[in-house]
Design a protein around this motif. Sequence first.
Motif: not given
Length: 252
Positions: A228-252
């Motif tokens: 959730h906070p990673l998605l919030v950071h994607v919405v606010l800042f984009g950039g490197g948080y996109v890859a980090q959020a995708i990586e987290a989601a793929r583990r679950y």
Amino acid sequence: MTALDDRFVKRRHDAPTGYFEVEAAGLRWLDVPGGVPVAEPLHVSPTQLTTTRLDMSPPTESAAEDFGRRLAVTHDAGARYFGVSPDGWSGDGYIGTIPLPHALEPVRSWGEFYANLRLRPYLRAAYDQGIHLDVIGRVCTRLEAGEYDDPSDEPCRIHGDLWSGNVLWTPDGVHLIDPAAHGGHRETDLAMLALFGLPRLDRVLRAYDEAHSLRDGWRERIGLHQLHPLLVHVVLFGGGYVAQAIEAARRY
């Protein structure tokens, strides 16, 4: 923001409705006997919030251990149901500068709450930043199916935005600021502490677990709660948080 002798004033003349009022309500709700102290709200209006001023000091092992024990007490104060807003507030809240949905009535489970009020509300904006909807959608399906629920998981009184910048180390121990408080899962606050690196985190977690034993496998679920906070950071800042959020989601 203005620091005075004994007060700290946050101002925003274009603040959306309830922006400072829900923050003040969250601070009051989190201020429980034996829990982590908060910056006391002294005055609130639609355009500003005044709290007590807190002096900073270096993080110590004893302060970290005290913080862990007290955070368990704060969480154990409980909430009426997952997603409930803090007492004294009946609408949605904010995390950072964007809306944070609250549940207006009890939901069936934590997984249902997390899928529908913490992940799905940010998918459209996240998609515009480059996250494919099916990556998060699969996680939501598993959450709604109850794969991450446990009968022992009671709604807790959580800070909701507990990154290291909202943890103030003072001469009197840790104080909390800037909450996105709601009824949630204790592991959510702990995962947020780990997301951006809290000093002496191992000491905090050890003391927390001694005060309230954590459920088996909680470390493996850290990334789920960080989604959730990673998605919030994607919405606010984009950039490197996109890859980090995708990586987290793929583990679950």
